[in-house]
Enzyme design. Structure first.
Site: not given
Ligand code: GLA
Length: 427
Positions: A142, A144, A189, A201
């Site tokens: 979590g 970044g 996601e 990502d």
């Protein structure tokens, strides 16, 4: 299917493999050898919140991975042990994609990403086998650096490795191309976490290449590698230590605001330039030029004007950084990083006091060429482009000033541009 040599196993995959034999030593009927699959996290040089606006991004996959190690089962069960959470989770492939919602409700957050990928693979009509595996990794969770995307992409590779009859991932001729895997993991996601993320990502993880950044056009999904290996420079990632729950609802709100701004700008342009045929094709902020924005931005309410102004300028910054990378002008790239942060802070309003503090501290250290917040925002990390000689002074400045100013500890990490996902049988 390309099999990586076990000698090239990233350390977290090796650790997960060792752990597997301890965590899962009961009497399950296995149908194959022990194997590992992994995928990297990413940093993003520039191009933040541009992906879901059909714009450009310039990420770098880093030498931090999410990893699975385990064995295929003879049935349709997927049983996982998270080394990070020290917890088991289990679901069945039976009934997917239809059984997704019911199964999701019973799973912890981390396992939902794995279920999400299985669901999207099944939706593509791909046959899957169950497996038992330890899930580990060294992407800060979590923070970044896209730990969830790394987990999703590693999941796709784990299924490719463990599914009997297998499906292939790769370049020409493979069942799934890397960008298809990225798109599938992006959908995973969405259903797993409810975050309406763009493709940044997952694409960055799938496309990783040592010593390279990759320019991705998030509309066409075309991509181009750019060398990124200046030995005198380091990519320093500094973690605020802050994670905020509101991040995902604020993210989805930004996305809606961009959609609304696009619609209003389109209407304003249509009204003033009825003869302009290209207006019909305006679908995202990507389609609004800086000149059009200068002319019609005033048609937007203030908040939307700030959001759209940031995105349109950020897309330009990505293209400028690409040019500067080709020229090797890192000083100028650094300047664009500072500018990007100012836009994220003042116009897009996704930064926070801790991120701003880290950027301010970095700015006061000679030899730091540029820094900005990384990823979605509201916590997580900053990315810093730093002369190697300034890494220690930066570390010192952060260690001295950050706790005093925020009451928190920051952790500092040097990242290298690394390769994409991989898998291997170990026995
Ligand atoms: C998160 C999302 C990405 C991207 C970034 C901001 O990391 O998952 O799709 O939008 O935020 O650039």
């Amino acid at each position: 299917m390309e099999i990586n040599k076990p000698a090239m196993l990233p350390q977290p995959a090796r650790a997960a493999a060792e752990r597997f034999l301890i965590a899962m030593n009961d009497n399950v009927e296995y149908s194959g050898p022990v194997g590992a699959a992994w995928a990297p996290g990413r940093v993003n040089l520039i191009g933040e919140h541009t992906d879901y606006n059909d714009g450009f991004v310039l990420p770098i996959a880093v030498d931090r991975v999410a990893a699975f190690a385990g064995r295929a089962r003879a049935d349709q069960v997927v049983r996982l042990w998270s080394a990070h959470f020290q917890a088991y989770a289990q679901f069945t492939l039976e009934g997917l994609p239809g059984s997704f919602e019911r199964q999701r409700a019973t799973l912890p957050g981390w396992a939902r990403y794995v279920l999400g990928v299985a669901t999207e693979l099944r939706r593509e009509g791909i046959a899957l086998s169950g497996f038992d595996a330890v899930v580990g990794g060294d992407v800060p969770l979590g923070g970044g650096m896209s730990s969830s995307a790394a987990l999703e992409v590693a999941t796709a590779y784990a299924f490719a490795l463990f599914s009997s009859g297998g499906f292939t991932i790769g370049q020409q001729g493979a069942m799934l191309q890397p960008m298809q895997v990225a798109a599938l993991c992006q959908r995973a996601e969405h259903i797993a976490s409810g975050l309406r993320s763009g493709i940044l990502d997952q694409a960055a993880s799938c496309l990783g290449r040592p010593q390279h950044a990759v320019l991705i056009d998030c509309r066409s999904l075309d991509y181009r590698y750019l060398r990124f290996d200046a030995p005198e420079l380091a990519l320093v990632v500094i973690d605020t230590g802050v994670r905020r729950e509101l991040a995902s609802s604020a993210y989805n709100e930004r996305r809606r605001q961009c959609e609304e701004a696009t619609q209003l700008l389109r209407e304003a342009i249509m009204q003033h330039e009825p003869e302009n045929a290209t207006v019909q094709s305006i679908r995202a902020l990507r389609d609004i030029s800086p000149q059009q924005f200068a002319r019609y931005g005033s048609a937007l309410p203030e908040v939307l004007r700030k959001r759209a102004g940031y995105v349109i300028a950020e897309d330009e910054r990505v293209l400028q950084v690409v040019k500067l990378l080709e020229e090797g002008d890192f000083e100028a790239i650094g300047n664009l990083l500072w500018q990007g942060h100012a836009g994220l802070r003042d116009e897009y309003e996704v930064s926070c006091a801790e991120l701003d503090t880290l950027v301010e501290i970095a700015r006061s250290v000679p030899g730091v060429l540029g820094a900005r917040m990384l990823g979605g925002g509201f916590g997580g990390c900053t990315i810093n482009l730093v002369h190697t000689s300034a890494v220690e002074p930066l570390r010192q400045a952060v260690n001295e000033q950050y706790p005093a100013r925020t009451g928190l500890q920051a952790s500092i990490d040097i990242c290298r541009a690394a390769g994409g996902p991989g898998f291997a049988f170990l026995t």
